[in-house]
Design a protein around this motif. Structure first.
Motif, short mmCIF file in Angstrom:
data_model
loop_
_atom_site.label_atom_id
_atom_site.label_comp_id
_atom_site.label_asym_id
_atom_site.label_seq_id
_atom_site.Cartn_x
_atom_site.Cartn_y
_atom_site.Cartn_z
N VAL A 253 -0.08 -1.87 -0.45
CA VAL A 253 -0.52 0.20 0.23
C VAL A 253 0.81 0.86 -0.02
O VAL A 253 0.20 2.05 -0.62
N GLY A 254 2.01 1.20 0.74
CA GLY A 254 2.36 2.46 1.27
C GLY A 254 3.67 2.22 -0.27
O GLY A 254 3.67 3.98 -1.25
N PRO A 255 4.04 2.27 -1.21
CA PRO A 255 5.44 2.24 -2.36
C PRO A 255 3.98 1.93 -3.38
O PRO A 255 4.45 3.30 -3.90
N ILE A 256 2.25 1.71 -3.45
CA ILE A 256 1.78 2.34 -4.34
C ILE A 256 1.46 3.36 -4.15
O ILE A 256 1.16 4.53 -5.33
N LEU A 257 0.94 3.84 -2.89
CA LEU A 257 0.84 5.43 -2.69
C LEU A 257 1.49 6.84 -3.04
O LEU A 257 1.20 7.74 -3.54
N LEU A 258 3.03 6.26 -2.59
CA LEU A 258 3.89 6.90 -2.81
C LEU A 258 4.89 7.13 -4.60
O LEU A 258 5.80 7.69 -4.89
N SER A 259 4.05 5.40 -5.38
CA SER A 259 5.07 5.22 -6.54
C SER A 259 6.33 5.47 -6.33
O SER A 259 6.82 5.74 -6.82
N SER A 260 7.20 4.30 -5.27
CA SER A 260 7.68 3.63 -4.95
C SER A 260 9.00 3.21 -5.96
O SER A 260 8.60 2.75 -7.03
N HIS A 261 10.33 4.46 -5.52
CA HIS A 261 11.45 3.53 -6.96
C HIS A 261 11.84 1.87 -6.38
O HIS A 261 11.27 1.49 -5.25
N ILE A 262 11.56 1.01 -7.63
CA ILE A 262 11.64 0.07 -7.05
C ILE A 262 12.87 -0.84 -5.73
O ILE A 262 13.12 -1.82 -5.86
N GLU A 263 13.85 -0.16 -6.01
CA GLU A 263 15.02 -0.55 -4.41
C GLU A 263 14.55 -0.07 -3.80
O GLU A 263 14.46 -0.64 -2.92
N VAL A 264 13.98 1.06 -3.50
CA VAL A 264 12.62 0.91 -1.83
C VAL A 264 12.54 -0.36 -2.09
O VAL A 264 11.76 -0.13 -0.52
N VAL A 265 11.61 0.06 -2.78
CA VAL A 265 10.71 -1.44 -2.08
C VAL A 265 11.35 -2.50 -2.03
O VAL A 265 11.17 -3.42 -1.04
N TYR A 266 12.72 -2.98 -2.54
CA TYR A 266 13.48 -4.32 -1.97
C TYR A 266 13.66 -4.29 -0.97
O TYR A 266 13.77 -4.84 0.33
N VAL A 267 14.38 -2.73 -0.43
CA VAL A 267 14.90 -2.61 0.82
C VAL A 267 13.65 -2.71 1.92
O VAL A 267 14.38 -3.23 3.43
N TRP A 268 12.78 -2.05 1.63
CA TRP A 268 11.56 -1.95 2.54
C TRP A 268 10.64 -3.74 2.58
O TRP A 268 10.77 -3.66 3.87
N LEU A 269 11.00 -4.29 2.28
CA LEU A 269 10.81 -6.57 2.19
C LEU A 269 11.53 -6.17 2.74
O LEU A 269 11.15 -7.53 3.76
N PHE A 270 12.90 -6.25 2.67
CA PHE A 270 13.84 -6.63 3.62
C PHE A 270 14.28 -7.16 4.61
O PHE A 270 14.04 -7.67 5.86
#
Ligand SMILES: [Zn+2]
Ligand SMILES: [Zn+2]
Length: 249
Positions: free
Chosen positions: A168-185
């Motif tokens: 939800v957060g990454p979608i709301l902010l249209s995040s960069h994929i590498e931000v998503v990788y770090v977030w998931l880790f």
């Protein structure tokens, strides 16, 4: 129409987003859970004073089913994301130029808070809705005295819901994929830490403000109610669902 569909499925983001995020997510979880799970498996006497519960760990009983659930659920959820790719590709998560470090920091901080709030309500609803509790969430509660690997002992629907909230957060902010990788880790580290079954003072996560360590979620497994937040006990305090040792809600 078919050509359009085929071109969507040839986009590089198909690999970078659903496939790599799932591989990273499962890989990070297993890597982070491994040392804690081994510790619970051998249950050495020197570590026993730091256990969240006095009862023996049950990891030898459930680890086979646990690993089968991780493999089966991750495959199924990945297939669902792939089938939904024509919609998922519109989420706004992108692989443009890498953002500055502070964007990683503030976005991920926000994701932790938002995800924990949403997780609190999803988890609480899974306890209040008898159908969901009986048919979905009870699977996670088959483990009464968790060790780290149980952090991904789920019904596949629960994994799907949890993965949805994480995005939800990454979608709301249209995040960069590498931000998503770090977030998931980091999110997987959180899932592992809540289920370690140990409360060591040297655990770096125990220095974080508002975090109460594995004991908080361990009590939820032991008592089957209260302490619905994933990480920040503040939500349970605010909404009156806190469970403390020897005191049920
Ligand atoms: Zn629960
Ligand atoms: Zn749990």
């Amino acid at each position: 129409m078919l050509d359009q569909l085929l071109s969507w499925y040839q986009e590089p983001m198909l690999l970078k987003f659903p496939v790599y995020t799932m591989l990273l997510s499962v890989g990070a979880f297993l890597l982070l859970a491994l040392p804690w799970t081994l510790l619970a498996w051998f249950d050495p006497p020197w570590a026993r004073p730091y256990k969240a519960q006095d009862k023996p760990f049950e990891v030898r009983r459930y680890i086979g089913k646990n690993l089968r659930l991780i493999a089966g659920n991750s495959t199924l959820v990945l297939l669902i994301f792939l089938a939904a790719w024509p919609v998922v590709r519109l989420f706004g998560i992108h692989d443009g130029p890498r953002p500055p470090w502070y964007e990683f920091v503030w976005q991920i901080t926000l994701f932790f808070i938002l995800d924990d709030f949403l997780y609190y309500w999803m988890h609480r609803k899974m306890h209040e809705n008898k159908w969901l509790l009986k048919n979905v969430h009870s699977v996670h509660h088959q483990v009464r005295n968790p060790s780290a690997i149980a952090g991904n002992y789920f019904h596949w629907i629960e994994l799907l819901f949890t993965a949805g909230l994480v995005l939800v957060g990454p979608i709301l902010l249209s995040s960069h994929i590498e931000v998503v990788y770090v977030w998931l880790f980091l999110r997987q580290w959180q899932a592992v830490d809540g289920h370690t079954g140990y409360q060591f003072r040297w655990n770096p996560l125990s220095w974080l403000p508002f975090y109460h360590g594995a004991k908080f979620h361990d009590l939820h497994h032991e008592t089957y109610k209260g302490n619905y937040a994933g990480f920040f006990p503040i939500w349970d305090r605010v909404f009156g669902t806190e469970t403390r040792p020897g005191r049920n809600v």
